[in-house]
Scaffold this motif. Structure first.
Motif, mmCIF file in Angstrom:
data_model
loop_
_atom_site.group_PDB
_atom_site.id
_atom_site.type_symbol
_atom_site.label_atom_id
_atom_site.label_comp_id
_atom_site.label_asym_id
_atom_site.label_seq_id
_atom_site.Cartn_x
_atom_site.Cartn_y
_atom_site.Cartn_z
ATOM 1 N N TYR A 1 1.469 3.107 0.936
ATOM 2 C CA TYR A 1 2.254 1.933 0.621
ATOM 3 C C TYR A 1 3.857 2.235 0.536
ATOM 4 O O TYR A 1 4.306 3.391 0.202
ATOM 5 C CB TYR A 1 1.752 1.531 -0.704
ATOM 6 C CG TYR A 1 0.299 1.010 -1.011
ATOM 7 C CD1 TYR A 1 0.086 -0.274 -0.047
ATOM 8 C CD2 TYR A 1 -0.437 1.354 -1.625
ATOM 9 C CE1 TYR A 1 -1.221 -0.850 -0.072
ATOM 10 C CE2 TYR A 1 -1.826 0.805 -1.707
ATOM 11 C CZ TYR A 1 -2.058 -0.013 -0.918
ATOM 12 O OH TYR A 1 -3.283 -0.836 -0.924
ATOM 13 N N ARG A 2 4.558 1.297 0.641
ATOM 14 C CA ARG A 2 6.076 1.272 0.230
ATOM 15 C C ARG A 2 6.128 0.007 -0.620
ATOM 16 O O ARG A 2 5.701 -1.175 -0.191
ATOM 17 C CB ARG A 2 6.943 1.280 1.740
ATOM 18 C CG ARG A 2 8.338 1.400 1.205
ATOM 19 C CD ARG A 2 8.992 1.630 2.466
ATOM 20 N NE ARG A 2 9.265 2.849 2.907
ATOM 21 C CZ ARG A 2 10.240 3.842 2.252
ATOM 22 N NH1 ARG A 2 10.855 3.401 1.226
ATOM 23 N NH2 ARG A 2 10.303 4.905 2.733
ATOM 24 N N ARG A 3 6.672 0.076 -1.594
ATOM 25 C CA ARG A 3 6.696 -0.907 -2.398
ATOM 26 C C ARG A 3 8.183 -1.424 -2.949
ATOM 27 O O ARG A 3 9.076 -0.778 -3.115
ATOM 28 C CB ARG A 3 6.022 -0.526 -3.992
ATOM 29 C CG ARG A 3 6.360 -1.154 -5.189
ATOM 30 C CD ARG A 3 5.626 -0.619 -6.384
ATOM 31 N NE ARG A 3 6.311 -1.630 -7.166
ATOM 32 C CZ ARG A 3 6.526 -1.517 -8.702
ATOM 33 N NH1 ARG A 3 6.289 -0.165 -9.225
ATOM 34 N NH2 ARG A 3 7.052 -2.196 -9.488
ATOM 35 N N SER A 4 8.292 -2.835 -2.928
ATOM 36 C CA SER A 4 9.500 -3.369 -3.253
ATOM 37 C C SER A 4 9.698 -3.296 -4.602
ATOM 38 O O SER A 4 9.166 -3.660 -5.514
ATOM 39 C CB SER A 4 9.667 -4.789 -2.471
ATOM 40 O OG SER A 4 10.579 -5.441 -3.454
ATOM 41 N N VAL A 5 11.144 -2.912 -5.251
ATOM 42 C CA VAL A 5 10.998 -2.715 -6.865
ATOM 43 C C VAL A 5 11.888 -3.884 -7.517
ATOM 44 O O VAL A 5 11.872 -3.811 -8.694
ATOM 45 C CB VAL A 5 11.953 -1.233 -6.942
ATOM 46 C CG1 VAL A 5 11.067 -0.237 -6.496
ATOM 47 C CG2 VAL A 5 13.339 -1.403 -6.223
ATOM 48 N N GLY A 6 12.237 -4.804 -6.670
ATOM 49 C CA GLY A 6 13.219 -5.940 -7.376
ATOM 50 C C GLY A 6 14.499 -5.482 -7.972
ATOM 51 O O GLY A 6 14.680 -4.216 -7.960
ATOM 52 N N PRO A 7 15.381 -6.328 -8.409
ATOM 53 C CA PRO A 7 16.580 -5.962 -8.457
ATOM 54 C C PRO A 7 16.867 -5.123 -10.051
ATOM 55 O O PRO A 7 17.595 -4.396 -10.081
ATOM 56 C CB PRO A 7 17.442 -7.322 -9.270
ATOM 57 C CG PRO A 7 16.027 -8.236 -9.240
ATOM 58 C CD PRO A 7 15.166 -7.807 -8.474
ATOM 59 N N VAL A 8 15.958 -5.089 -10.952
ATOM 60 C CA VAL A 8 16.295 -4.503 -12.288
ATOM 61 C C VAL A 8 15.729 -2.979 -12.028
ATOM 62 O O VAL A 8 16.480 -2.084 -12.146
ATOM 63 C CB VAL A 8 15.350 -5.416 -13.316
ATOM 64 C CG1 VAL A 8 15.648 -4.267 -14.645
ATOM 65 C CG2 VAL A 8 16.081 -6.550 -13.612
ATOM 66 N N LEU A 9 14.513 -2.680 -11.566
ATOM 67 C CA LEU A 9 14.222 -1.467 -11.422
ATOM 68 C C LEU A 9 14.833 -0.805 -10.315
ATOM 69 O O LEU A 9 14.948 0.156 -10.178
ATOM 70 C CB LEU A 9 12.555 -1.324 -10.757
ATOM 71 C CG LEU A 9 11.689 -1.039 -12.209
ATOM 72 C CD1 LEU A 9 10.047 -1.473 -11.583
ATOM 73 C CD2 LEU A 9 12.033 -0.128 -12.924
ATOM 74 N N GLY A 10 15.257 -1.541 -9.566
ATOM 75 C CA GLY A 10 16.152 -1.181 -8.268
ATOM 76 C C GLY A 10 17.267 -0.450 -8.889
ATOM 77 O O GLY A 10 17.992 0.580 -8.367
ATOM 78 N N ARG A 11 18.182 -1.211 -9.872
ATOM 79 C CA ARG A 11 19.104 -0.508 -10.674
ATOM 80 C C ARG A 11 18.773 0.842 -11.115
ATOM 81 O O ARG A 11 19.646 1.799 -11.122
ATOM 82 C CB ARG A 11 19.644 -1.288 -11.622
ATOM 83 C CG ARG A 11 20.612 -2.515 -11.210
ATOM 84 C CD ARG A 11 21.821 -2.149 -10.918
ATOM 85 N NE ARG A 11 22.727 -1.809 -12.039
ATOM 86 C CZ ARG A 11 23.650 -2.506 -12.647
ATOM 87 N NH1 ARG A 11 23.748 -3.803 -12.249
ATOM 88 N NH2 ARG A 11 24.346 -2.518 -13.537
ATOM 89 N N PHE A 12 17.646 0.874 -11.810
ATOM 90 C CA PHE A 12 16.989 2.494 -12.278
ATOM 91 C C PHE A 12 17.031 3.323 -11.348
ATOM 92 O O PHE A 12 17.328 4.392 -11.589
ATOM 93 C CB PHE A 12 15.696 1.964 -12.985
ATOM 94 C CG PHE A 12 15.079 3.081 -13.748
ATOM 95 C CD1 PHE A 12 15.537 3.588 -14.902
ATOM 96 C CD2 PHE A 12 13.967 3.724 -12.952
ATOM 97 C CE1 PHE A 12 14.852 4.496 -15.474
ATOM 98 C CE2 PHE A 12 13.346 4.753 -13.602
ATOM 99 C CZ PHE A 12 13.824 5.361 -14.718
#
Lengths: 154, 165
Positions: A22-33
């Motif tokens: 799997y490769r999972r999209s993290v979204g804008p908030v976790l993306g910053r992390f």
């Protein structure tokens, strides 16, 4: 007989590996992390009430309200709030020697996050102890960019 | 690197589960038969249906299946799917037909692939036969049956197959 097949008391057995790459999209908030991890930094997000969530979440777990867009630097050190000793690590765990899984509240954060602590032996683990991250030299934007935490001052 | 300036939008989260699969008594007998180039099923003493690979009991009647039946390695396609997407553990050239074959004398289809036939000619009712590895390469695994190929016999009419779809 194939060398993978074994006769165990008359019953045949064979290895069976189930793997999902799997490769999972993290979204804008976790993306910053994760982007901050790649830069060797730790960030949290402020809720409307001013609490700092680390790792950041898109919604305040207490109220369900969307978090603010204020990201703040936290850590790098923190405090172990609870822990569990792993005496026989499995293949994919962060360390190949005995270690502790710990919830770590980073300095400036109001929540704790899970990571490994390389303490050598369980007698060196204590709730309330201070730990600091051990960063990898090559970072990709993944929680594994922190190899583990270690007792502060080592 | 230019990529380093871009925000992280996704992460790798692989899952890997390592099992040791135990075939059980009945399917172990079947696999040993495969190692000798034979396909062994089991017949239910109550409804008389023959199962392959045998699991040791009849799922309808819930009774043990002890009578062993040697089956033909010829059969009839009951359904199929054309595979056009590669997968790591399949070394058959693409595209190929993944099929259910109802072996002669059996009451449940057997899963395999068809080769030596253009995929647009694969059809329900087509007669096929197992192609085995050479005798000295037989093992007690399903790799001993490389694939099924058409026999050229006339198709089996749908009426005779509909119970098995």
């Amino acid at each position: 007989m194939s060398d993978l097949v074994r006769d165990e008391g008359g019953v045949l057995t064979a290895p069976h590996v189930l793997e999902y790459p799997y490769r999972r999209s993290v979204g804008p908030v976790l993306g910053r992390f994760f982007t901050a991890l790649r830069d060797g930094r730790l960030v949290g997000v402020k809720t409307a009430k001013g609490r700092v969530l680390v790792p950041p979440a898109e919604y305040d777990p207490e109220t369900g309200a969307a978090v603010s867009d204020a990201f703040v630097d936290v850590g790098p050190g923190g405090v172990v709030t609870t822990w569990s000793w792993v005496s026989r690590p499995r293949a994919k765990q962060p360390l190949d020697r005995p270690f502790a899984w710990a919830l770590i509240r980073l300095d400036g954060a109001d929540t704790a996050m899970l990571h490994a602590v390389d303490a050598g032996e369980p007698s060196r683990m204590k709730t309330g102890m201070r730990v600091v991250p051990r960063w990898r030299a090559e970072r990709v934007g993944h929680i594994g960019d922190i190899e583990c935490f270690q007792p502060e001052g080592e | 690197m230019a990529d380093e300036a871009k925000p992280v939008t996704n992460i790798k989260t692989p899952m890997r589960l390592e099992y040791r699969y135990s075939a059980g008594v009945a399917t172990s007998r079947f696999l040993r038969g495969i190692g000798q180039g034979k396909i062994l099923g089991q017949r239910c003493p109550s409804c008389r249906k023959v199962y392959v690979p045998p699991r040791g009991s009849c799922p309808r009647c819930a009774v043990p299946t002890v009578e062993e039946v040697e089956l033909s390695d010829e059969g009839t396609i009951t359904t199929f799917a054309i595979v056009r997407v590669p997968s790591e553990n399949i070394d058959v050239p693409l595209p190929f037909a993944s099929v259910h074959v109802l072996l002669d004398g059996c009451d449940i289809p057997f899963f395999s692939v068809v080769q030596e036939c253009p995929v647009d000619q694969i059809r329900i009712g087509m007669r096929v036969q197992a192609v085995w590895v050479p005798k000295e390469e037989l093992t007690s695994t399903l790799q001993s049956i490389r694939y099924f190929k058409p026999t050229g016999e006339p198709d089996v009419p749908f009426e005779k197959l509909k119970e098995f779809l």
